[in-house]
Design an enzyme around this catalytic site. Structure first.
Site, PDB file in Angstrom:
ATOM      1  N   ARG A  51      11.677  55.582  -0.213  1.00 53.05           N
ATOM      2  CA  ARG A  51      12.844  56.431   0.083  1.00 53.05           C
ATOM      3  C   ARG A  51      12.645  57.154   1.406  1.00 53.05           C
ATOM      4  O   ARG A  51      13.554  57.290   2.204  1.00 53.05           O
ATOM      5  CB  ARG A  51      13.103  57.432  -1.048  1.00 53.05           C
ATOM      6  N   TYR A 103      39.263  56.895   8.615  1.00 54.80           N
ATOM      7  CA  TYR A 103      39.070  55.916   7.532  1.00 54.80           C
ATOM      8  C   TYR A 103      39.349  56.575   6.163  1.00 54.80           C
ATOM      9  O   TYR A 103      38.943  57.717   5.931  1.00 54.80           O
ATOM     10  CB  TYR A 103      37.624  55.393   7.595  1.00 54.80           C
ATOM     11  N   ASP A 175      32.874  57.892  14.492  1.00 57.03           N
ATOM     12  CA  ASP A 175      32.775  56.644  13.742  1.00 57.03           C
ATOM     13  C   ASP A 175      33.031  55.500  14.723  1.00 57.03           C
ATOM     14  O   ASP A 175      34.142  55.312  15.199  1.00 57.03           O
ATOM     15  CB  ASP A 175      33.808  56.657  12.600  1.00 57.03           C
ATOM     16  N   LYS A 200      30.666  46.001   8.583  1.00 55.94           N
ATOM     17  CA  LYS A 200      31.693  45.311   9.369  1.00 55.94           C
ATOM     18  C   LYS A 200      31.065  44.487  10.503  1.00 55.94           C
ATOM     19  O   LYS A 200      30.290  43.606  10.241  1.00 55.94           O
ATOM     20  CB  LYS A 200      32.699  46.349   9.882  1.00 55.94           C
TER      21      LYS A 200
HETATM   22  C1  LIG Z   1      34.647  50.342   6.172  1.00 60.66           C
HETATM   23  C2  LIG Z   1      34.655  51.559   7.001  1.00 60.66           C
HETATM   24  C3  LIG Z   1      33.959  52.717   6.609  1.00 60.66           C
HETATM   25  C4  LIG Z   1      33.219  52.809   5.287  1.00 60.66           C
HETATM   26  O1  LIG Z   1      32.119  51.973   5.255  1.00 60.66           O
HETATM   27  P1  LIG Z   1      31.529  51.326   3.889  1.00 60.66           P
HETATM   28  O2  LIG Z   1      30.411  50.493   4.402  1.00 60.66           O
HETATM   29  O3  LIG Z   1      32.637  50.543   3.271  1.00 60.66           O
HETATM   30  O4  LIG Z   1      31.095  52.446   3.027  1.00 60.66           O
HETATM   31  C5  LIG Z   1      33.956  53.787   7.458  1.00 60.66           C
HETATM   32  N1  LIG Z   1      34.642  53.777   8.632  1.00 60.66           N
HETATM   33  C6  LIG Z   1      35.329  52.684   9.031  1.00 60.66           C
HETATM   34  C7  LIG Z   1      36.049  52.731  10.327  1.00 60.66           C
HETATM   35  C8  LIG Z   1      35.370  51.560   8.246  1.00 60.66           C
HETATM   36  O5  LIG Z   1      36.073  50.491   8.625  1.00 60.66           O
END
Ligand SMILES: *Cc1c(COP(=O)(O)O)cnc(C)c1O
Length: 389
Positions: A51, A103, A175, A200
């Site tokens: 961890r 998001y 983000d 992604k």
């Molecule tokens: C998918 C996404 C998230 C969340 O990520 P997860 O891996 O699904 O928890 C956050 N911000 C953006 C822009 C996203 O496309």
């Protein structure tokens, strides 16, 4: 010697002494060990418990730190785990200024979860610097940016927001999921913490759920490390490995996808059955100039609104190449319908105010042949009645 991005994608996590020395394996071993033998009392090795630290995860964390021009990277079990953990630097009584086009999961976290711990927030139109400045209060600690935003690809001027935030001693979080460090390096623009859903583009193969956080601020790095170890929502060694492998081809994949996205955006922009295309690579996009000032490419995600003469059901039925699914950023193109998928939880009038109509689709362009994708869109748009010809 500082290396170029593509070289760091392949070697960034390894070159600083992280190669497995016994065999020289070119791929980092997947260290499936929760604990580590200690030779003696009071003699500690580099790792004691997974961890707190794991050698496979460390390669990934080094790599993302290097790619973002940061000093410290942190890998989490999902993008939401990274985002929610980063917010744990706050204390009760603090306030957050956050983009209303953030998001959906981040929206939910701010509105329904962290609000339970006496952290308040103001949602703003982050593209409007004046509105952001007016929303900052004495207790505001974080200004939270997402650019390009989802699903309409609105562009926030990162430097301008950072300048305002610094004036009031606020941290900025960004983000960077849509651009990745290949196209946008927020830390270079003064942002304090960069966050990713590595599910992604960074991983790119729809095979792992992961999140990353990066900073170059020593104090924030210490706090994030403490939070990661304390909350414990770490990325596993296996998933770290999957992500390391996916990231190696980020440039190769995203360059191709982005080139195709521009071609597709231009095709749709000139199509009679399309009302509107949202893509920061089109000159008619309101954020075109700001985006190209702070990012080197418009990326691989675009949205478009169908003309009322095209049935949305038939369109989905007739599209053959992309998968119809939530998520984005993969080698396969992914078509999604925000009103019933990513933004379904939002009330219909709220969606309407934000310009997310029932006729809006989002396309994350993969690495298939661009002409096949265009031909697919062409035939699906022609079949206005939904009857397969
Ligand atoms: C998918 C996404 C998230 C969340 O990520 P997860 O891996 O699904 O928890 C956050 N911000 C953006 C822009 C996203 O496309």
């Amino acid at each position: 010697m500082s290396k170029h991005f593509a070289t760091n994608l392949i070697h960034g996590g390894i070159e600083q002494g992280y190669r497995e020395e016994y065999t020289g394996a070119v791929n980092p071993p997947i260290y499936l060990s929760s604990t580590y033998h200690q030779k003696q009392i009071n003699q500690f090795g580099p790792y004691d418990y997974t961890r707190s630290g794991n050698p496979t995860r460390a390669v990934l964390e080094k790599t993302i730190a290097k790619l973002e021009n940061g000093t410290d990277g942190f890998a989490f079990a999902s993008g939401m785990a990274a985002i929610s953990s980063a917010f744990m630097i706050l204390e009760a009584g603090d306030h957050v200024v956050i983009s209303k086009d953030v998001y959906g999961g981040t929206f939910r976290f701010i509105q329904q979860l962290i609000s339970q711990f006496s952290v308040s927030h103001t949602f703003v139109d982050m593209t409007n610097v004046k509105e952001v400045e007016e929303a900052i209060q004495e207790n505001t600690k974080i200004v939270y940016i997402e650019t390009p935003a989802n699903p309409l690809l609105q562009i926030t001027d990162i430097k301008k927001i950072v300048t305002v935030a610094k004036q009031y001693n606020c941290c900025t979080f960004l983000d960077n999921t849509f651009m990745t460090p290949l196209y946008q390096k927020p830390l270079d623009l003064g942002v304090d913490v960069v966050l990713h859903s590595a599910t992604k583009f960074l991983s790119g193969h729809s095979d792992v759920v992961a999140g990353l956080a990066v900073t170059k601020d020593e104090q924030l790095a210490q706090k994030l490390g403490f939070i990661q170890n304390t909350l414990g929502s770490i990325l596993s060694a296996q998933d770290s490995y999957t992500l390391i492998q996916g990231m190696k081809t980020l440039e190769t994949r995203l360059e191709k996808s982005s080139k195709s996205a521009l071609k597709i955006a231009n095709f749709l922009n000139n199509h009679a059955s399309i009302e509107q295309v949202y893509y920061p690579g089109l000159e008619n996009h309101p954020g075109y100039h700001i985006h190209h000032n702070q990012a080197s490419n418009a990326g691989a995600v675009l949205s478009f609104e169908l003309h009322p003469s095209v049935s949305i059901d038939a369109f989905v039925q007739n599209m053959q190449v992309p998968v119809f699914a939530v998520s984005l950023g993969a080698v396969e193109s992914i078509l999604s319908h925000p009103a019933t998928m990513s933004h379904a939880a939002m009330p219909a009038d709220e969606r309407k105010v934000r310009g997310i109509s029932d006729r809006l689709f989002r396309l994350s362009v993969g690495i298939e042949d661009a002409d096949d994708l265009i031909e697919d869109l062409q035939q699906a748009l022609q079949q206005k009645t939904g009857v397969t010809l």
